[in-house]
Design a protein around this motif. Structure first.
Motif, mmCIF file in Angstrom:
data_model
loop_
_atom_site.group_PDB
_atom_site.id
_atom_site.type_symbol
_atom_site.label_atom_id
_atom_site.label_comp_id
_atom_site.label_asym_id
_atom_site.label_seq_id
_atom_site.Cartn_x
_atom_site.Cartn_y
_atom_site.Cartn_z
ATOM 1 N N GLY A 19 0.819 -1.210 0.000
ATOM 2 C CA GLY A 19 0.000 0.000 0.000
ATOM 3 C C GLY A 19 0.852 1.259 0.000
ATOM 4 N N SER A 20 1.924 1.271 0.781
ATOM 5 C CA SER A 20 2.792 2.452 0.826
ATOM 6 C C SER A 20 3.452 2.690 -0.534
ATOM 7 C CB SER A 20 3.845 2.325 1.929
ATOM 8 O OG SER A 20 4.750 1.275 1.654
ATOM 9 N N TYR A 21 3.840 1.618 -1.192
ATOM 10 C CA TYR A 21 4.445 1.735 -2.525
ATOM 11 C C TYR A 21 3.428 2.297 -3.530
ATOM 12 C CZ TYR A 21 6.753 0.445 -6.878
ATOM 13 O OH TYR A 21 7.320 0.476 -8.133
ATOM 14 N N LEU A 22 2.199 1.814 -3.476
ATOM 15 C CA LEU A 22 1.164 2.277 -4.408
ATOM 16 C C LEU A 22 0.791 3.736 -4.161
ATOM 17 C CD1 LEU A 22 -1.092 -0.914 -4.444
ATOM 18 C CD2 LEU A 22 0.533 -0.171 -6.203
ATOM 19 N N ILE A 23 0.693 4.130 -2.906
ATOM 20 C CA ILE A 23 0.385 5.525 -2.591
ATOM 21 C C ILE A 23 1.533 6.428 -3.039
ATOM 22 C CG2 ILE A 23 0.057 7.151 -0.658
ATOM 23 C CD1 ILE A 23 -1.659 4.852 0.646
ATOM 24 N N TRP A 24 2.751 5.982 -2.872
ATOM 25 C CA TRP A 24 3.917 6.729 -3.338
ATOM 26 C C TRP A 24 3.880 6.893 -4.857
ATOM 27 C CZ3 TRP A 24 8.579 4.393 -5.564
ATOM 28 C CH2 TRP A 24 9.623 5.309 -5.762
ATOM 29 N N GLN A 25 3.571 5.815 -5.582
ATOM 30 C CA GLN A 25 3.465 5.875 -7.041
ATOM 31 C C GLN A 25 2.358 6.839 -7.471
ATOM 32 O OE1 GLN A 25 5.338 4.178 -9.664
ATOM 33 N NE2 GLN A 25 6.670 4.251 -7.879
ATOM 34 N N SER A 105 7.465 6.898 7.126
ATOM 35 C CA SER A 105 8.620 6.405 7.888
ATOM 36 C C SER A 105 9.785 6.028 6.976
ATOM 37 C CB SER A 105 8.227 5.188 8.722
ATOM 38 O OG SER A 105 7.299 5.544 9.708
ATOM 39 N N ALA A 106 9.463 5.499 5.798
ATOM 40 C CA ALA A 106 10.498 5.082 4.843
ATOM 41 C C ALA A 106 11.026 6.252 4.003
ATOM 42 C CB ALA A 106 9.939 4.001 3.923
ATOM 43 N N GLY A 107 10.420 7.422 4.169
ATOM 44 C CA GLY A 107 10.869 8.580 3.403
ATOM 45 C C GLY A 107 10.308 8.648 1.994
ATOM 46 N N SER A 120 4.905 12.954 -2.529
ATOM 47 C CA SER A 120 5.824 11.839 -2.763
ATOM 48 C C SER A 120 7.224 12.390 -3.002
ATOM 49 C CB SER A 120 5.378 11.016 -3.976
ATOM 50 O OG SER A 120 4.226 10.274 -3.660
ATOM 51 N N ASN A 121 8.195 11.730 -2.409
ATOM 52 C CA ASN A 121 9.582 12.149 -2.554
ATOM 53 C C ASN A 121 10.218 11.461 -3.749
ATOM 54 O OD1 ASN A 121 9.391 13.820 -0.240
ATOM 55 N ND2 ASN A 121 9.609 12.015 1.047
ATOM 56 N N SER A 122 11.397 11.893 -4.110
ATOM 57 C CA SER A 122 12.089 11.392 -5.300
ATOM 58 C C SER A 122 12.213 9.878 -5.287
ATOM 59 C CB SER A 122 13.484 11.996 -5.395
ATOM 60 O OG SER A 122 13.394 13.387 -5.502
ATOM 61 N N PRO A 123 12.091 9.276 -6.470
ATOM 62 C CA PRO A 123 12.198 7.815 -6.552
ATOM 63 C C PRO A 123 13.634 7.353 -6.336
ATOM 64 C CG PRO A 123 11.920 8.758 -8.742
ATOM 65 C CD PRO A 123 11.795 9.877 -7.756
ATOM 66 N N PRO A 124 13.793 6.122 -5.847
ATOM 67 C CA PRO A 124 15.145 5.570 -5.686
ATOM 68 C C PRO A 124 15.770 5.313 -7.058
ATOM 69 C CG PRO A 124 13.512 3.885 -5.250
ATOM 70 C CD PRO A 124 12.769 5.170 -5.463
ATOM 71 N N LYS A 125 17.072 5.207 -7.075
ATOM 72 C CA LYS A 125 17.777 4.987 -8.340
ATOM 73 C C LYS A 125 17.410 3.652 -8.972
ATOM 74 C CE LYS A 125 21.584 8.049 -7.380
ATOM 75 N NZ LYS A 125 21.032 9.230 -7.887
ATOM 76 N N LYS A 126 17.187 2.645 -8.146
ATOM 77 C CA LYS A 126 16.850 1.316 -8.655
ATOM 78 C C LYS A 126 15.452 0.925 -8.163
ATOM 79 C CE LYS A 126 18.443 -3.430 -8.755
ATOM 80 N NZ LYS A 126 19.324 -4.418 -8.172
ATOM 81 N N PRO A 127 14.453 0.922 -9.064
ATOM 82 C CA PRO A 127 13.100 0.549 -8.633
ATOM 83 C C PRO A 127 13.033 -0.936 -8.265
ATOM 84 C CG PRO A 127 13.171 0.852 -11.009
ATOM 85 C CD PRO A 127 14.520 1.232 -10.478
ATOM 86 N N PRO A 128 12.119 -1.295 -7.376
ATOM 87 C CA PRO A 128 12.012 -2.701 -6.975
ATOM 88 C C PRO A 128 11.485 -3.565 -8.121
ATOM 89 C CG PRO A 128 10.203 -1.437 -6.068
ATOM 90 C CD PRO A 128 11.126 -0.458 -6.725
#
Length: 164
Positions: A19-25, A105-107, A120-128
């Protein structure tokens, strides 16, 4: 010998980390479209729409350029399906809140408590790397972000027949 607990499909899909990943997206797409933050309230619609497979399939099959109104018209062809969004939002509000908490919490997101916004903050360099069964979910969340960014909270609530 300790046997590993098997997770049900429901537990796999309805977990706050996903859920946190989807809300971030969702937030990334919202900001890409309009470069401003989303209302905190709208984050509570992401999971009820994206975790419900028939609804998520409908989101994915609707063109981004068609917008939320066409998606709602498709969903509303069976009026009960459109009304069910409010019911699912209420059922999943705890999961949504826990997901937002994990994302913060995960930033992944920043919450503006005074203004009632989420960013939403900047995406990581390597997506999961996502398992096949959930690969369409981030695309659906992104499409919602794009659609929601073009409308006010009131217009979205009216279109989807939800109350905050």
């Amino acid at each position: 010998m300790v046997e590993k607990a098997k997770l049900s499909e429901l537990q796999i899909v309805q977990n706050p980390s996903l859920g946190s990943y989807l809300i971030w997206q969702y937030g990334l797409a919202f900001q890409e479209e309009e470069s401003h933050r989303s209302s905190f309230l709208l984050a509570f619609l992401v999971l009820p729409l994206v975790l419900h497979k028939p609804t998520a399939d409908l989101i994915v099959s609707t063109r981004k350029s068609s917008g939320l109104a066409l998606f709602a018209a498709k969903l509303g062809s069976q009026y009960e399906d459109l009304i069910a969004v409010q019911h699912r939002a209420l059922l999943l509000r705890d999961l949504s809140l826990r997901s937002i908490g994990i994302a913060a919490s995960a930033g992944l997101v920043t919450i503006d408590y005074h203004g009632g916004f989420i960013r939403s903050n900047s995406p990581p360099k390597k997506p999961p790397i996502l398992p096949e069964r959930i690969r369409a979910m981030p695309a659906a969340a992104q499409k919602l972000g794009s659609w929601f960014s073009r409308m006010s909270v009131h217009q979205i609530a009216s279109t989807l027949r939800v109350q905050f």
